[in-house]
Design a protein around this motif. Structure first.
Motif, mmCIF file in Angstrom:
data_model
loop_
_atom_site.group_PDB
_atom_site.id
_atom_site.type_symbol
_atom_site.label_atom_id
_atom_site.label_comp_id
_atom_site.label_asym_id
_atom_site.label_seq_id
_atom_site.Cartn_x
_atom_site.Cartn_y
_atom_site.Cartn_z
ATOM 1 N N ALA A 83 88.445 40.354 44.946
ATOM 2 C CA ALA A 83 89.242 39.266 45.520
ATOM 3 C C ALA A 83 89.449 39.497 47.022
ATOM 4 O O ALA A 83 89.333 38.561 47.819
ATOM 5 C CB ALA A 83 90.584 39.150 44.808
ATOM 6 N N ALA A 84 89.728 40.732 47.388
ATOM 7 C CA ALA A 84 89.925 41.058 48.806
ATOM 8 C C ALA A 84 88.655 40.769 49.606
ATOM 9 O O ALA A 84 88.709 40.170 50.692
ATOM 10 C CB ALA A 84 90.342 42.517 48.961
ATOM 11 N N LYS A 85 87.504 41.163 49.073
ATOM 12 C CA LYS A 85 86.237 40.887 49.763
ATOM 13 C C LYS A 85 85.984 39.396 49.901
ATOM 14 O O LYS A 85 85.547 38.923 50.941
ATOM 15 C CB LYS A 85 85.065 41.546 49.026
ATOM 16 C CG LYS A 85 84.979 43.024 49.227
ATOM 17 C CD LYS A 85 83.783 43.608 48.507
ATOM 18 C CE LYS A 85 83.756 45.112 48.653
ATOM 19 N NZ LYS A 85 82.609 45.715 47.974
ATOM 20 N N MET A 86 86.275 38.645 48.835
ATOM 21 C CA MET A 86 86.080 37.188 48.882
ATOM 22 C C MET A 86 86.941 36.560 49.976
ATOM 23 O O MET A 86 86.518 35.631 50.647
ATOM 24 C CB MET A 86 86.452 36.554 47.538
ATOM 25 C CG MET A 86 85.479 36.838 46.431
ATOM 26 S SD MET A 86 86.074 36.212 44.846
ATOM 27 C CE MET A 86 85.905 34.454 45.149
ATOM 28 N N ALA A 87 88.155 37.088 50.123
ATOM 29 C CA ALA A 87 89.094 36.537 51.096
ATOM 30 C C ALA A 87 88.872 37.099 52.495
ATOM 31 O O ALA A 87 89.480 36.627 53.457
ATOM 32 C CB ALA A 87 90.522 36.831 50.646
ATOM 33 N N GLY A 88 88.012 38.107 52.615
ATOM 34 C CA GLY A 88 87.780 38.729 53.920
ATOM 35 C C GLY A 88 88.949 39.588 54.365
ATOM 36 O O GLY A 88 89.211 39.727 55.566
ATOM 37 N N LEU A 89 89.646 40.186 53.406
ATOM 38 C CA LEU A 89 90.818 41.001 53.693
ATOM 39 C C LEU A 89 90.621 42.426 53.183
ATOM 40 O O LEU A 89 89.767 42.669 52.327
ATOM 41 C CB LEU A 89 92.054 40.412 52.990
ATOM 42 C CG LEU A 89 92.445 38.981 53.325
ATOM 43 C CD1 LEU A 89 93.554 38.503 52.395
ATOM 44 C CD2 LEU A 89 92.879 38.886 54.780
ATOM 45 N N SER A 90 91.429 43.346 53.680
ATOM 46 C CA SER A 90 91.445 44.685 53.111
ATOM 47 C C SER A 90 92.217 44.608 51.792
ATOM 48 O O SER A 90 92.936 43.635 51.535
ATOM 49 C CB SER A 90 92.149 45.666 54.059
ATOM 50 O OG SER A 90 93.542 45.379 54.110
ATOM 51 N N VAL A 91 92.089 45.630 50.980
ATOM 52 C CA VAL A 91 92.807 45.655 49.709
ATOM 53 C C VAL A 91 94.312 45.632 49.976
ATOM 54 O O VAL A 91 95.067 44.941 49.291
ATOM 55 C CB VAL A 91 92.395 46.874 48.855
ATOM 56 C CG1 VAL A 91 93.301 47.024 47.636
ATOM 57 C CG2 VAL A 91 90.937 46.740 48.418
ATOM 58 N N GLY A 92 94.769 46.357 50.991
ATOM 59 C CA GLY A 92 96.182 46.358 51.341
ATOM 60 C C GLY A 92 96.677 44.981 51.757
ATOM 61 O O GLY A 92 97.759 44.545 51.346
ATOM 62 N N GLN A 93 95.880 44.286 52.566
ATOM 63 C CA GLN A 93 96.255 42.933 52.988
ATOM 64 C C GLN A 93 96.283 41.981 51.787
ATOM 65 O O GLN A 93 97.166 41.134 51.685
ATOM 66 C CB GLN A 93 95.266 42.402 54.032
ATOM 67 C CG GLN A 93 95.352 43.092 55.372
ATOM 68 C CD GLN A 93 94.197 42.700 56.279
ATOM 69 O OE1 GLN A 93 93.040 42.641 55.851
ATOM 70 N NE2 GLN A 93 94.517 42.450 57.542
ATOM 71 N N MET A 94 95.319 42.139 50.887
ATOM 72 C CA MET A 94 95.276 41.283 49.707
ATOM 73 C C MET A 94 96.486 41.549 48.818
ATOM 74 O O MET A 94 97.090 40.617 48.287
ATOM 75 C CB MET A 94 93.972 41.518 48.923
ATOM 76 C CG MET A 94 93.736 40.530 47.818
ATOM 77 S SD MET A 94 93.378 38.894 48.519
ATOM 78 C CE MET A 94 93.371 37.891 47.075
ATOM 79 N N THR A 95 96.844 42.813 48.668
ATOM 80 C CA THR A 95 98.018 43.185 47.882
ATOM 81 C C THR A 95 99.269 42.536 48.459
ATOM 82 O O THR A 95 100.085 41.970 47.727
ATOM 83 C CB THR A 95 98.171 44.719 47.844
ATOM 84 O OG1 THR A 95 96.997 45.278 47.242
ATOM 85 C CG2 THR A 95 99.385 45.139 47.036
ATOM 86 N N ASP A 96 99.419 42.598 49.776
ATOM 87 C CA ASP A 96 100.572 41.978 50.445
ATOM 88 C C ASP A 96 100.574 40.462 50.246
ATOM 89 O O ASP A 96 101.623 39.864 49.988
ATOM 90 C CB ASP A 96 100.575 42.304 51.940
ATOM 91 C CG ASP A 96 100.868 43.768 52.219
ATOM 92 O OD1 ASP A 96 101.376 44.475 51.319
ATOM 93 O OD2 ASP A 96 100.576 44.205 53.358
#
Length: 121
Positions: A83-96
């Motif tokens: 999901a983080a890769k799909m959104a272009g975010l780091s895992v930490g950013q996706m978690t937030d």
């Protein structure tokens, strides 16, 4: 990268599928599904052409790729990393981001929780 990740997901397993021909007769179904927050895929000759993503707060704030990643993660169709890769975010950013929408990142089943508690006892 987004398209490469989407190619790894079989949309027919996680979304309602409509053919281009279906759109004439089933437009109401497609709209009702979107209103209920469901993703749908439209195909032509068996090949996905587009995904109908519900128009909601996440889409407005974050954009299509992120809204789709959030929805697929929330419905447990993709991992947090994917999901983080799909959104272009780091895992930490996706978690937030997920926390901001009240979506839990760690999901424990009742059985897993009971087993964990038993292991401590």
């Amino acid at each position: 990268m987004f398209y490469h990740l989407m190619a790894q997901i079989n949309p027919e397993l996680i979304m309602e599928t409509f053919t281009v021909r279906d759109l004439r007769e089933r437009t109401g179904e497609l709209i009702r599904g979107a209103e209920e927050g469901r993703l749908s895929v439209v195909t032509k000759h068996g090949t996905p052409v587009f995904i109908a993503v519900p128009f909601d707060e996440t889409l407005l704030r974050e954009g299509v790729a992120t809204a789709l990643a959030v929805r697929l993660f929330d419905e447990e169709h993709v991992s947090l990393g994917k999901a983080a890769k799909m959104a272009g975010l780091s895992v930490g950013q996706m978690t937030d981001l997920l926390a901001g929408y009240g979506i839990p990142v760690i999901r424990t089943t009742r059985e897993e929780l009971e087993q964990s508690l038993a292991d401590f006892g």
